[in-house]
Scaffold this motif. Structure first.
Motif, PDB file in Angstrom:
ATOM      1  N   GLN A  28     -14.680 -20.041  34.899  1.00 29.51           N
ATOM      2  CA  GLN A  28     -14.525 -19.198  36.086  1.00 29.51           C
ATOM      3  C   GLN A  28     -13.158 -19.302  36.760  1.00 29.51           C
ATOM      4  N   VAL A  82      -0.682 -12.127  45.182  1.00 30.32           N
ATOM      5  CA  VAL A  82      -0.888 -13.434  45.821  1.00 30.32           C
ATOM      6  C   VAL A  82      -1.218 -14.409  44.697  1.00 30.32           C
ATOM      7  N   ARG A  83      -0.301 -15.311  44.456  1.00 32.05           N
ATOM      8  CA  ARG A  83      -0.476 -16.223  43.322  1.00 32.05           C
ATOM      9  C   ARG A  83      -1.572 -17.250  43.619  1.00 32.05           C
ATOM     10  N   PRO A  84      -2.309 -17.651  42.562  1.00 32.43           N
ATOM     11  CA  PRO A  84      -3.355 -18.659  42.755  1.00 32.43           C
ATOM     12  C   PRO A  84      -2.773 -19.960  43.286  1.00 32.43           C
ATOM     13  N   ALA A  85      -3.570 -20.655  44.074  1.00 31.16           N
ATOM     14  CA  ALA A  85      -3.109 -21.920  44.639  1.00 31.16           C
ATOM     15  C   ALA A  85      -2.827 -22.920  43.516  1.00 31.16           C
ATOM     16  N   LEU A 144      -3.438 -26.257  42.619  1.00 34.50           N
ATOM     17  CA  LEU A 144      -4.390 -27.258  43.114  1.00 34.50           C
ATOM     18  C   LEU A 144      -3.852 -28.680  42.967  1.00 34.50           C
ATOM     19  N   SER A 196      -2.656 -28.649  48.728  1.00 36.38           N
ATOM     20  CA  SER A 196      -4.079 -28.586  48.347  1.00 36.38           C
ATOM     21  C   SER A 196      -4.706 -29.978  48.335  1.00 36.38           C
ATOM     22  N   LYS A 245      -5.963 -31.356  51.612  1.00 39.34           N
ATOM     23  CA  LYS A 245      -7.115 -30.725  52.265  1.00 39.34           C
ATOM     24  C   LYS A 245      -8.374 -31.554  52.007  1.00 39.34           C
ATOM     25  N   LEU A 256     -11.794 -27.287  50.785  1.00 36.99           N
ATOM     26  CA  LEU A 256     -11.729 -26.707  49.441  1.00 36.99           C
ATOM     27  C   LEU A 256     -13.049 -26.021  49.095  1.00 36.99           C
ATOM     28  N   ALA A 296     -13.280 -22.674  50.620  1.00 40.53           N
ATOM     29  CA  ALA A 296     -12.487 -21.697  49.861  1.00 40.53           C
ATOM     30  C   ALA A 296     -13.251 -21.260  48.609  1.00 40.53           C
ATOM     31  N   ILE A 297     -13.868 -22.205  47.924  1.00 37.63           N
ATOM     32  CA  ILE A 297     -14.598 -21.880  46.694  1.00 37.63           C
ATOM     33  C   ILE A 297     -15.823 -21.022  47.026  1.00 37.63           C
ATOM     34  N   VAL A 319     -10.832 -16.788  49.801  1.00 38.75           N
ATOM     35  CA  VAL A 319      -9.688 -16.847  50.710  1.00 38.75           C
ATOM     36  C   VAL A 319      -9.354 -15.407  51.085  1.00 38.75           C
ATOM     37  N   PRO A 326      -6.864 -12.634  45.956  1.00 41.26           N
ATOM     38  CA  PRO A 326      -7.792 -12.384  44.844  1.00 41.26           C
ATOM     39  C   PRO A 326      -8.843 -13.491  44.690  1.00 41.26           C
ATOM     40  N   MET A 327      -8.748 -14.512  45.497  1.00 42.46           N
ATOM     41  CA  MET A 327      -9.731 -15.612  45.415  1.00 42.46           C
ATOM     42  C   MET A 327     -11.001 -15.151  46.125  1.00 42.46           C
ATOM     43  N   PHE A 387     -17.450 -17.663  45.577  1.00 41.44           N
ATOM     44  CA  PHE A 387     -18.339 -17.874  44.438  1.00 41.44           C
ATOM     45  C   PHE A 387     -19.777 -18.121  44.862  1.00 41.44           C
ATOM     46  N   VAL A 438     -17.555 -28.383  40.311  1.00 38.64           N
ATOM     47  CA  VAL A 438     -16.186 -27.934  40.060  1.00 38.64           C
ATOM     48  C   VAL A 438     -15.225 -28.606  41.053  1.00 38.64           C
TER      49      VAL A 438
HETATM   50  C1  HEC Z   1      -8.678 -14.006  40.301  1.00 37.73           C
HETATM   51  C2  HEC Z   1      -7.976 -15.266  40.336  1.00 37.73           C
HETATM   52  C3  HEC Z   1      -8.720 -16.497  40.814  1.00 37.73           C
HETATM   53  C4  HEC Z   1      -9.874 -17.042  40.302  1.00 37.73           C
HETATM   54  C5  HEC Z   1     -10.723 -16.534  39.133  1.00 37.73           C
HETATM   55  C6  HEC Z   1     -10.122 -18.257  41.069  1.00 37.73           C
HETATM   56  N1  HEC Z   1      -9.160 -18.419  42.027  1.00 37.73           N
HETATM   57 FE1  HEC Z   1      -9.053 -19.916  43.395  1.00 37.73          FE
HETATM   58  N2  HEC Z   1      -7.492 -19.019  44.312  1.00 37.73           N
HETATM   59  C7  HEC Z   1      -6.884 -17.858  43.875  1.00 37.73           C
HETATM   60  C8  HEC Z   1      -5.923 -17.424  44.868  1.00 37.73           C
HETATM   61  C9  HEC Z   1      -5.039 -16.193  44.775  1.00 37.73           C
HETATM   62  C10 HEC Z   1      -5.988 -18.375  45.934  1.00 37.73           C
HETATM   63  C11 HEC Z   1      -5.284 -18.314  47.290  1.00 37.73           C
HETATM   64  C12 HEC Z   1      -3.900 -18.809  47.286  1.00 37.73           C
HETATM   65  C13 HEC Z   1      -3.347 -18.748  48.676  1.00 37.73           C
HETATM   66  O1  HEC Z   1      -4.086 -18.918  49.656  1.00 37.73           O
HETATM   67  O2  HEC Z   1      -2.165 -18.514  48.777  1.00 37.73           O
HETATM   68  C14 HEC Z   1      -6.975 -19.366  45.527  1.00 37.73           C
HETATM   69  C15 HEC Z   1      -7.308 -20.465  46.299  1.00 37.73           C
HETATM   70  C16 HEC Z   1      -8.206 -21.442  45.904  1.00 37.73           C
HETATM   71  C17 HEC Z   1      -8.485 -22.652  46.633  1.00 37.73           C
HETATM   72  C18 HEC Z   1      -7.893 -23.062  47.968  1.00 37.73           C
HETATM   73  C19 HEC Z   1      -6.757 -24.027  47.741  1.00 37.73           C
HETATM   74  C20 HEC Z   1      -6.127 -24.496  49.008  1.00 37.73           C
HETATM   75  O3  HEC Z   1      -5.262 -25.377  48.936  1.00 37.73           O
HETATM   76  O4  HEC Z   1      -6.508 -24.023  50.084  1.00 37.73           O
HETATM   77  C21 HEC Z   1      -9.378 -23.366  45.895  1.00 37.73           C
HETATM   78  C22 HEC Z   1      -9.974 -24.728  46.226  1.00 37.73           C
HETATM   79  C23 HEC Z   1      -9.684 -22.576  44.724  1.00 37.73           C
HETATM   80  N3  HEC Z   1      -8.948 -21.409  44.750  1.00 37.73           N
HETATM   81  C24 HEC Z   1     -10.560 -22.967  43.748  1.00 37.73           C
HETATM   82  C25 HEC Z   1     -11.036 -22.110  42.765  1.00 37.73           C
HETATM   83  C26 HEC Z   1     -12.152 -22.414  41.897  1.00 37.73           C
HETATM   84  C27 HEC Z   1     -12.928 -23.726  41.899  1.00 37.73           C
HETATM   85  C28 HEC Z   1     -12.350 -21.329  41.104  1.00 37.73           C
HETATM   86  C29 HEC Z   1     -13.425 -21.123  40.066  1.00 37.73           C
HETATM   87  C30 HEC Z   1     -14.800 -21.366  40.487  1.00 37.73           C
HETATM   88  C31 HEC Z   1     -11.329 -20.344  41.459  1.00 37.73           C
HETATM   89  N4  HEC Z   1     -10.560 -20.857  42.469  1.00 37.73           N
HETATM   90  C32 HEC Z   1     -11.180 -19.104  40.844  1.00 37.73           C
HETATM   91  C33 HEC Z   1      -7.160 -17.174  42.699  1.00 37.73           C
HETATM   92  C34 HEC Z   1      -8.282 -17.368  41.910  1.00 37.73           C
END
Ligand code: HEC
Length: 119
Positions: free
Chosen positions: A38, A59-62, A64, A69, A72, A77, A80-81, A85, A89-90, A93, A105
Motif C-alpha cells: 500500500q 506534493v511529494r511523499p514524506a 519517513l 518525520s 513525530k 503518524l 496521518a495514516i 494528509v 495525495p496521502m 487508510f 505498518v
Molecule cells: C499516493 C501516494 C502515497 C501513498 C500510496 C501513501 N502515502 Fe503516505 N504520504 C504521501 C504524501 C504526499 C504525504 C504528505 C507529505 C507532506 O505532508 O508534505 C504522505 C505523508 C505520510 C505520513 C506523514 C509523515 C509526517 O512526517 O507527517 C505518513 C506517516 C505516511 N504518509 C505513511 C503512509 C503509509 C503507512 C502508507 C501506506 C499504508 C502511505 N503513507 C501511503 C503519499 C502517499
C-alpha cells in the motif's frame, strides 16, 4: 483478606498489561507486507519518499526517514495514516486497512526509521 487483595491486584495488573500491549503494539513483520502493498509505490522501499509513483506527484511523499518525520509521535503518524494528509495525495487508510494493520505498518516504519527523541 489482605492476601486476597494483593493476589487480585497482581492478577488485574498482569491482565491489563497484556491487554495494553496488544492494543498499542503492531507486528512489524506483518506491517512490512502492508507497506509493500500500500505504501511503497509512493514512500519507496527505503522509506525516503522516492517510490516509483513519487515522480508524478506535485506534493511529494514524506521522507519517513527524515528528522521531521522521526521526531513525530506514534500518534501523529497514525493520524496521518488513518485520516490522510489534507491537500496531498496521502489519503486516509481508515476503512481500507484494519486498525491492527495500521499499527503493524506503523511498527514497520518505526523499526526501519526509529523515533528521534532528541528534539
Ligand atoms: C499516493 C501516494 C502515497 C501513498 C500510496 C501513501 N502515502 Fe503516505 N504520504 C504521501 C504524501 C504526499 C504525504 C504528505 C507529505 C507532506 O505532508 O508534505 C504522505 C505523508 C505520510 C505520513 C506523514 C509523515 C509526517 O512526517 O507527517 C505518513 C506517516 C505516511 N504518509 C505513511 C503512509 C503509509 C503507512 C502508507 C501506506 C499504508 C502511505 N503513507 C501511503 C503519499 C502517499
Amino acid at each position: 483478606m489482605n492476601k486476597i487483595l494483593v493476589v487480585a491486584f497482581v492478577l488485574v495488573s498482569a491482565f491489563t498489561s497484556v491487554a495494553f500491549a496488544q492494543v498499542i503494539r503492531g507486528d512489524s513483520k506483518a506491517g512490512q507486507g502492508v507497506y509493500e502493498q500500500q505504501c511503497l509505490r509512493c514512500h519507496g522501499a527505503k522509506l525516503d519518499g522516492n517510490g516509483p509513483d513519487s515522480q508524478d506527484l506535485i506534493v511529494r511523499p514524506a521522507n519517513l526517514r527524515s528528522q521531521l518525520s522521526r521526531s513525530k509521535t506514534d500518534w501523529e503518524l497514525l493520524v496521518a495514516i488513518s485520516n490522510g494528509v489534507l491537500f496531498s495525495p496521502m489519503h486516509g487508510f481508515r476503512g481500507k486497512l484494519t486498525d491492527q494493520q495500521m499499527l503493524d505498518v506503523l511498527s514497520y516504519i518505526r523499526s526501519m526509521s526509529p523515533p528521534d527523541i532528541s528534539s
